[in-house]
Design an enzyme around this catalytic site. Structure first.
Site, mmCIF file in Angstrom:
data_model
loop_
_atom_site.group_PDB
_atom_site.id
_atom_site.type_symbol
_atom_site.label_atom_id
_atom_site.label_comp_id
_atom_site.label_asym_id
_atom_site.label_seq_id
_atom_site.Cartn_x
_atom_site.Cartn_y
_atom_site.Cartn_z
ATOM 1 C CG HIS A 107 -32.507 -67.293 45.515
ATOM 2 N ND1 HIS A 107 -32.061 -68.585 45.356
ATOM 3 C CD2 HIS A 107 -33.744 -67.250 44.966
ATOM 4 C CE1 HIS A 107 -32.989 -69.290 44.730
ATOM 5 N NE2 HIS A 107 -34.019 -68.519 44.487
ATOM 6 C CG ASP A 109 -37.972 -66.997 44.732
ATOM 7 O OD1 ASP A 109 -36.876 -67.357 44.269
ATOM 8 O OD2 ASP A 109 -38.882 -67.787 45.038
ATOM 9 C CG HIS A 271 -35.531 -70.919 47.788
ATOM 10 N ND1 HIS A 271 -36.118 -69.708 48.033
ATOM 11 C CD2 HIS A 271 -35.606 -71.106 46.451
ATOM 12 C CE1 HIS A 271 -36.547 -69.183 46.900
ATOM 13 N NE2 HIS A 271 -36.237 -70.007 45.916
HETATM 14 C C1 SIN Z 1 -36.172 -71.563 42.776
HETATM 15 O O1 SIN Z 1 -37.316 -71.152 42.878
HETATM 16 O O2 SIN Z 1 -35.224 -70.899 43.156
HETATM 17 C C2 SIN Z 1 -35.937 -72.940 42.204
HETATM 18 C C3 SIN Z 1 -36.064 -73.992 43.238
HETATM 19 C C4 SIN Z 1 -35.819 -75.371 42.684
HETATM 20 O O3 SIN Z 1 -35.799 -75.559 41.458
HETATM 21 O O4 SIN Z 1 -35.640 -76.287 43.488
#
Ligand code: SIN
Length: 295
Positions: A107, A109, A271
């Site tokens: 995704h 954010d 990410h």
């Molecule tokens: C996120 O911001 O999507 C979480 C990333 C993580 O906990 O590694």
């Protein structure tokens, strides 16, 4: 690029660099910031090992890159902000929690918002003995490697991003890439039931406001369909773009140690927090930075 104040060591071929020679507990001047910013534009994700920063220093560091997003919630998952530092999202997954994890799908954010985040700074507070890595994928490369024909088709297309996904358990399992019976989707359902519907339309290919480069901007978590198309019509092409955007050669994977910090550009990367540490606790703190409307 030559750096005089910081040491920049690329971590993977596609993106990501480790920065040495910086102590994030200390304020730093504009000469250091300028190099850090150059490294950020060049490598898209910066990693800082062994930083013992307080929540207030965490916020202060993120603020160097832009205005802090005071409302870092994505959905009303059972996550809290820190009581005395409300800009810091406390991402906790307990050893007993066998559900899916926060961010465990590729995704960008808050892409459902009119102004998705510019980026975020994530700090590892407590990490599993093994597992719990985070992956990022370079969406400039995802765009650059499409055929000229598909680039031309996508050029004028827009997509609808939303907090509310109309998915049954089979579709959710397929989205998360897991077998339906191995995961408890209860917390996702609870969160989505409580979720206020926020929907925005963004270009499928956006131009990065600072580098002027084009990148792909669709993700499995929030993108529902192409604007003017049904979800059924959209899914085959969306699925192609989601898989393409996360090709292994476009990614970097970070093995966290407690005290590590990562800064990522949410405009040109996606990410995914890997959910492979059942039975172990993981605690991360995140501060999000406001972004602009994608063009
Ligand atoms: C996120 O911001 O999507 C979480 C990333 C993580 O906990 O590694």
């Amino acid at each position: 690029m030559a750096y005089r104040h910081i040491e920049v060591s690329p971590v993977a071929g596609a993106l990501g660099a480790e920065i040495a020679g910086m102590d994030l507990t200390e304020p730093f001047g504009n000469d250091v910031f300028s190099e850090l910013h150059d490294a950020f534009m060049e490598h898209l994700v910066l990693f800082f090992r062994g930083q013992t920063i307080t929540p207030a220093q965490h916020v202060a560091f993120a603020r160097r890159f832009g205005e802090i997003d005071p409302n870092p919630f994505v959905r009303p998952l059972e996550l809290e902000t820190l009581p005395d530092q409300p800009e810091v999202l406390n991402i906790v997954k307990d050893a007993s929690d066998l559900s899916i994890n926060f961010g465990g799908l590729w995704h960008h954010d808050v892409s459902h918002r009119e102004r998705p985040n510019l980026g975020s700074v994530l700090v590892a507070r407590e990490v599993p003995k093994a597992g719990g890595d985070t992956l990022w994928a370079n969406q400039y490369l995802a765009y650059d490697t499409l055929s000229e024909g598909l680039k031309a088709t996508l050029e004028t297309m827009k997509a609808v991003h939303s907090t509310v996904r109309d998915l049954n358990d089979d579709q959710l399992a397929a989205n998360y890439g897991v077998a339906k019976d191995t995961v408890n989707f209860e917390s996702v359902r609870r969160a989505e039931d409580k979720s206020e519907k926020i929907e925005n339309v963004h270009p499928v290919v956006r131009t990065h406001p600072e580098t002027g480069r084009k990148c792909l901007f669709v993700n499995r978590s929030f993108t529902q369909r192409f604007d003017g198309w049904t979800r059924e019509e959209s899914l085959p092409l969306l699925d192609y773009l989601w898989v393409h955007g996360a090709r292994p050669e476009f990614t970097v994977r970070w093995r966290w140690r407690a005290g590590d910090a990562a800064l990522w550009d949410n405009r040109c990367t996606m990410h995914n927090a890997v959910n492979d540490y059942a039975g172990q606790r993981r605690v991360m703190n995140r501060v999000a930075i406001h972004g602009d409307r994608p063009h």
